[in-house]
Motif scaffolding. Structure first.
Motif, PDB file in Angstrom:
ATOM      1  N   UNK A 131     -48.923  22.048  24.949  1.00  0.00           N
ATOM      2  CA  UNK A 131     -48.401  20.707  25.167  1.00  0.00           C
ATOM      3  C   UNK A 131     -48.868  19.747  24.084  1.00  0.00           C
ATOM      4  N   UNK A 132     -48.022  18.768  23.804  1.00  0.00           N
ATOM      5  CA  UNK A 132     -48.412  17.680  22.922  1.00  0.00           C
ATOM      6  C   UNK A 132     -49.310  16.717  23.697  1.00  0.00           C
ATOM      7  N   UNK A 133     -49.919  15.777  23.001  1.00  0.00           N
ATOM      8  CA  UNK A 133     -50.762  14.793  23.673  1.00  0.00           C
ATOM      9  C   UNK A 133     -49.951  13.964  24.659  1.00  0.00           C
ATOM     10  N   UNK A 134     -48.739  13.586  24.273  1.00  0.00           N
ATOM     11  CA  UNK A 134     -47.885  12.801  25.178  1.00  0.00           C
ATOM     12  C   UNK A 134     -47.563  13.595  26.436  1.00  0.00           C
ATOM     13  N   UNK A 135     -47.293  14.884  26.274  1.00  0.00           N
ATOM     14  CA  UNK A 135     -46.971  15.706  27.432  1.00  0.00           C
ATOM     15  C   UNK A 135     -48.181  15.890  28.338  1.00  0.00           C
TER      16      UNK A 135
ATOM     17  N   UNK B 119     -48.259  14.748  32.274  1.00  0.00           N
ATOM     18  CA  UNK B 119     -48.637  15.584  33.407  1.00  0.00           C
ATOM     19  C   UNK B 119     -49.812  14.982  34.163  1.00  0.00           C
ATOM     20  N   UNK B 120     -50.780  14.428  33.439  1.00  0.00           N
ATOM     21  CA  UNK B 120     -51.935  13.817  34.097  1.00  0.00           C
ATOM     22  C   UNK B 120     -51.512  12.634  34.956  1.00  0.00           C
TER      23      UNK B 120
ATOM     24  N   UNK C 288     -31.031   6.465  30.562  1.00  0.00           N
ATOM     25  CA  UNK C 288     -32.233   7.251  30.812  1.00  0.00           C
ATOM     26  C   UNK C 288     -33.232   7.147  29.682  1.00  0.00           C
ATOM     27  N   UNK C 289     -34.277   7.983  29.776  1.00  0.00           N
ATOM     28  CA  UNK C 289     -35.347   7.944  28.787  1.00  0.00           C
ATOM     29  C   UNK C 289     -35.336   9.143  27.853  1.00  0.00           C
ATOM     30  N   UNK C 290     -34.415  10.071  28.058  1.00  0.00           N
ATOM     31  CA  UNK C 290     -34.247  11.176  27.122  1.00  0.00           C
ATOM     32  C   UNK C 290     -35.367  12.191  27.106  1.00  0.00           C
ATOM     33  N   UNK C 291     -35.990  12.445  28.246  1.00  0.00           N
ATOM     34  CA  UNK C 291     -37.050  13.452  28.305  1.00  0.00           C
ATOM     35  C   UNK C 291     -36.471  14.846  28.099  1.00  0.00           C
ATOM     36  N   UNK C 292     -37.275  15.732  27.558  1.00  0.00           N
ATOM     37  CA  UNK C 292     -36.832  17.117  27.368  1.00  0.00           C
ATOM     38  C   UNK C 292     -37.020  17.902  28.663  1.00  0.00           C
ATOM     39  N   UNK C 293     -36.419  19.080  28.710  1.00  0.00           N
ATOM     40  CA  UNK C 293     -36.568  19.920  29.886  1.00  0.00           C
ATOM     41  C   UNK C 293     -38.011  20.391  30.044  1.00  0.00           C
ATOM     42  N   UNK C 294     -38.715  20.581  28.949  1.00  0.00           N
ATOM     43  CA  UNK C 294     -40.133  20.932  29.031  1.00  0.00           C
ATOM     44  C   UNK C 294     -40.908  19.802  29.701  1.00  0.00           C
TER      45      UNK C 294
ATOM     46  N   UNK D 254     -39.799  17.775  31.900  1.00  0.00           N
ATOM     47  CA  UNK D 254     -39.457  17.779  33.323  1.00  0.00           C
ATOM     48  C   UNK D 254     -40.194  18.870  34.077  1.00  0.00           C
ATOM     49  N   UNK D 255     -40.466  20.004  33.418  1.00  0.00           N
ATOM     50  CA  UNK D 255     -41.220  21.056  34.109  1.00  0.00           C
ATOM     51  C   UNK D 255     -42.622  20.585  34.474  1.00  0.00           C
ATOM     52  N   UNK D 256     -43.171  19.672  33.695  1.00  0.00           N
ATOM     53  CA  UNK D 256     -44.523  19.170  33.977  1.00  0.00           C
ATOM     54  C   UNK D 256     -44.531  18.339  35.256  1.00  0.00           C
ATOM     55  N   UNK D 257     -43.494  17.532  35.435  1.00  0.00           N
ATOM     56  CA  UNK D 257     -43.371  16.742  36.662  1.00  0.00           C
ATOM     57  C   UNK D 257     -43.129  17.670  37.855  1.00  0.00           C
ATOM     58  N   UNK D 258     -42.236  18.638  37.671  1.00  0.00           N
ATOM     59  CA  UNK D 258     -41.928  19.578  38.746  1.00  0.00           C
ATOM     60  C   UNK D 258     -43.171  20.341  39.185  1.00  0.00           C
ATOM     61  N   UNK D 259     -43.998  20.731  38.219  1.00  0.00           N
ATOM     62  CA  UNK D 259     -45.212  21.474  38.558  1.00  0.00           C
ATOM     63  C   UNK D 259     -46.130  20.654  39.447  1.00  0.00           C
ATOM     64  N   UNK D 260     -46.275  19.377  39.145  1.00  0.00           N
ATOM     65  CA  UNK D 260     -47.154  18.530  39.949  1.00  0.00           C
ATOM     66  C   UNK D 260     -46.572  18.256  41.332  1.00  0.00           C
ATOM     67  N   UNK D 261     -45.262  18.095  41.423  1.00  0.00           N
ATOM     68  CA  UNK D 261     -44.632  17.909  42.735  1.00  0.00           C
ATOM     69  C   UNK D 261     -44.771  19.172  43.573  1.00  0.00           C
ATOM     70  N   UNK D 262     -44.663  20.332  42.924  1.00  0.00           N
ATOM     71  CA  UNK D 262     -44.867  21.592  43.634  1.00  0.00           C
ATOM     72  C   UNK D 262     -46.301  21.763  44.088  1.00  0.00           C
ATOM     73  N   UNK D 263     -47.236  21.315  43.271  1.00  0.00           N
ATOM     74  CA  UNK D 263     -48.650  21.411  43.629  1.00  0.00           C
ATOM     75  C   UNK D 263     -48.937  20.654  44.930  1.00  0.00           C
ATOM     76  N   UNK D 264     -48.237  19.538  45.127  1.00  0.00           N
ATOM     77  CA  UNK D 264     -48.444  18.720  46.327  1.00  0.00           C
ATOM     78  C   UNK D 264     -47.439  19.044  47.427  1.00  0.00           C
TER      79      UNK D 264
END
Length: 348
Positions: A13-17, A21-22, A69-75, A77-87
């Motif tokens: 991941x990049x620093x922004x990514x 996720x954090x 929109x904000x033009x986020x990449x699919x990668x 979005x996977x970071x957000x999905x991972x955290x929603x799945x965690x909870x």
């Protein structure tokens, strides 16, 4: 090897990514404890949590800037999905963003600017039928009981349905806001697009749904591992923690391997789907099939580690188990996706 070629193999991941996720990890940790999840089970949806999530920009980030929109990449979005799945968050975020991205590709976000803005911001919930077949008649749709717009495939047509009264929720193992949706009973029916290109856009949306669902399952599996490990470290037998027993430690180590391997596979699938969709067409389905199988195994093991406590309705492990088994079924039989992986691999 140039930088672009390297990114085909390096999914760090990049620093922004990392910061993205954090941010969502903190959001779900503070706004979606297990008590919120339990309270939302009758409806399969927490409206307050959804509004808070939308307020963070989680829905607008998924769309191109050309539609607000904000033009986020699919990668991303996977970071957000991972955290929603965690909870195991009771919100239809994956269904909504996949459906709205499809509408944006079809240039059919809304009938007017205000309607489109409501869809982009999540004030109107949109969902789609994630099953790959174009079944006729009523079909079970994961977010059908809370959606304002439902996008389905009918033959060669992509159709948007609306209902004056939302369909009733159907009880299901995944605790989703699932409902039977009958296109013939819809109060509004709009054909958005037809033909080969429209179907290709729909298939792309299904691949995105598979990737994001797999990402959510990665987070779910990692949290089940944490639950099992914390329990194993505090329970003793014959004077030693049960975590020191091979029958406990080895399966937990296997789950850790699943988490890392699954995460890498999801990011690889997301990267190729975003930048080279024709290069590895089987990856999205492969990630979905792998996590659908392994998540159920991991969650089952977490319950076994806790013994009788793990199967109680109060135990967090049991909440993760039913979702690990139920979430992938929103797209029908995961075996159909496995067949698709085989067919696409044979064509490569």
């Amino acid at each position: 090897m140039d930088r672009y070629e390297l990114r085909r193999q390096d999914y760090s991941l990049s620093q922004d990514q990392t910061e993205l996720q954090a941010t969502y990890a903190k959001f779900v940790r503070t706004r979606c404890p297990i008590e919120v999840v339990r309270a939302a089970e009758p409806a399969g949806f927490d409206k307050n949590l959804w509004e808070q999530l939308c307020g963070t920009g989680a829905t607008t980030m998924a769309l191109p800037e050309s539609v607000g929109g904000d033009g986020a990449t699919l990668v991303d979005l996977t970071l957000v999905a991972e955290e929603l799945g965690r909870a195991i968050a009771p919100v239809p975020w994956i269904d909504h963003v996949c459906a709205t991205r499809l509408l944006a590709n079809l240039a059919a976000l809304g009938s007017d600017a205000e309607d489109a803005a409501d869809v982009v911001a999540g004030r109107q919930v949109v969902t789609l039928d994630p099953r790959p077949d174009a079944a006729e008649g009523a079909r079970l749709i994961a977010a059908g009981s809370v959606a304002d717009h439902i996008v389905v495939r009918e033959g060669d047509d992509i159709v948007r349905l609306t209902f004056a009264t939302r369909p009733a929720k159907v009880d299901n193992i995944g605790r989703l806001p699932m409902a039977w949706i009958d296109p013939a009973a819809a109060d509004g029916r709009t054909v958005l697009a037809s033909g080969t290109e429209a179907l290709a856009h729909y298939e792309r949306a299904l691949d995105e749904w598979r990737v994001l669902t797999a990402a959510a399952l990665v987070g779910l599996v990692e949290e089940t591992l944490r639950i099992a490990v914390e329990f194993a470290k505090t329970r003793y037998t014959m004077g030693v923690p049960i975590s020191t027993l091979q029958g406990i430690s080895h399966p937990l180590a296997n789950i850790a391997i699943v988490v890392q391997g699954g995460r890498n596979l999801v990011r690889r699938a997301a990267w190729f789907l975003e930048y080279e969709p024709g290069a590895q067409p089987a990856l999205a389905s492969a990630a979905y099939v792998y996590l659908a199988e392994e998540a159920a195994k991991a969650a089952t093991m977490a319950v076994h580690v806790q013994g009788g406590l793990g199967v109680t309705t109060e135990a967090a492990a049991s909440a993760y188990l039913v979702r690990a088994r139920g979430w992938p079924l929103a797209a029908g039989d995961p075996g159909a996706a496995a067949v698709r992986v085989a067919e696409l691999s044979a064509q490569a």
